[in-house]
Design a protein around this motif. Structure first.
Motif, PDB file in Angstrom:
ATOM      1  N   PRO A  16       0.820  -1.215   0.000  1.00  0.00           N
ATOM      2  CA  PRO A  16       0.000   0.000   0.000  1.00  0.00           C
ATOM      3  C   PRO A  16       0.851   1.261   0.000  1.00  0.00           C
ATOM      4  CG  PRO A  16       0.013  -0.989   2.175  1.00  0.00           C
ATOM      5  CD  PRO A  16       0.752  -1.929   1.267  1.00  0.00           C
ATOM      6  N   GLY A  20      -2.982   4.753   3.716  1.00  0.00           N
ATOM      7  CA  GLY A  20      -4.068   4.096   4.440  1.00  0.00           C
ATOM      8  C   GLY A  20      -4.830   5.109   5.273  1.00  0.00           C
ATOM      9  N   GLN A  51      -7.048   8.561  -0.336  1.00  0.00           N
ATOM     10  CA  GLN A  51      -7.275   8.261   1.078  1.00  0.00           C
ATOM     11  C   GLN A  51      -8.322   9.187   1.688  1.00  0.00           C
ATOM     12  OE1 GLN A  51      -6.063   5.438   2.163  1.00  0.00           O
ATOM     13  NE2 GLN A  51      -5.018   5.282   0.193  1.00  0.00           N
TER      14      GLN A  51
END
Length: 147
Positions: free
Chosen positions: A85, A88, A128
């Motif tokens: 990733p 987050g 995000q």
């Protein structure tokens, strides 16, 4: 030689000169020059620029914490090259504000220059924030996905 000079004892204080007697090295660049900023500081500045750009349109982002971490935590999960990733989110809970996390090293590895890095950082921040607000990235930033 009746009075020999005893060698100076190395004390706990700072060294005043290097071993060749030319003095300690100074900074390479003054602190106000971009060269003086570390890569981590330069990356944090890119994230901050992106957040400020979005806050003009979405003032509620002032209540969200934006963090930069070096790498994602594994937490028992394995990542392959496709699944690491870049960022987050952490939902707000128990008096803690919501958080958006951007992972510096995965973003840096995927980019070659500062402009490309700035564009990817902005895309990750937009994605995000969109996830946290329950919106599409295009709603958060109408220029999302454009070159």
């Amino acid at each position: 030689m009746d009075n020999p000079v005893p060698p100076r004892a190395a004390g706990p204080g700072p060294r005043r000169r290097d071993r060749h007697g030319r003095g300690m090295r100074g900074p390479i660049a003054p602190p106000q020059v971009p060269l003086a900023a570390s890569r981590a500081e330069a990356f944090a500045d890119l994230v901050q620029d992106s957040v400020e750009r979005l806050e003009r349109r979405w003032p509620q982002l002032a209540d969200i914490d934006f963090l930069v971490l070096e790498v994602p935590h594994l937490d028992g999960r394995g990542f392959n090259d496709e699944a690491v990733p870049l960022g987050g989110t952490i939902a707000a809970r128990e008096g803690r504000p919501a958080r958006v996390v951007i992972y510096r090293r995965p973003v840096e590895i995927r980019t070659k220059g500062r402009d490309e890095r700035a564009a990817l950082v902005h895309e990750v921040v937009v994605e995000q924030v969109a996830e946290l607000l329950g919106l599409t990235p295009e709603t958060v930033d109408p220029r999302y996905g454009e070159d």
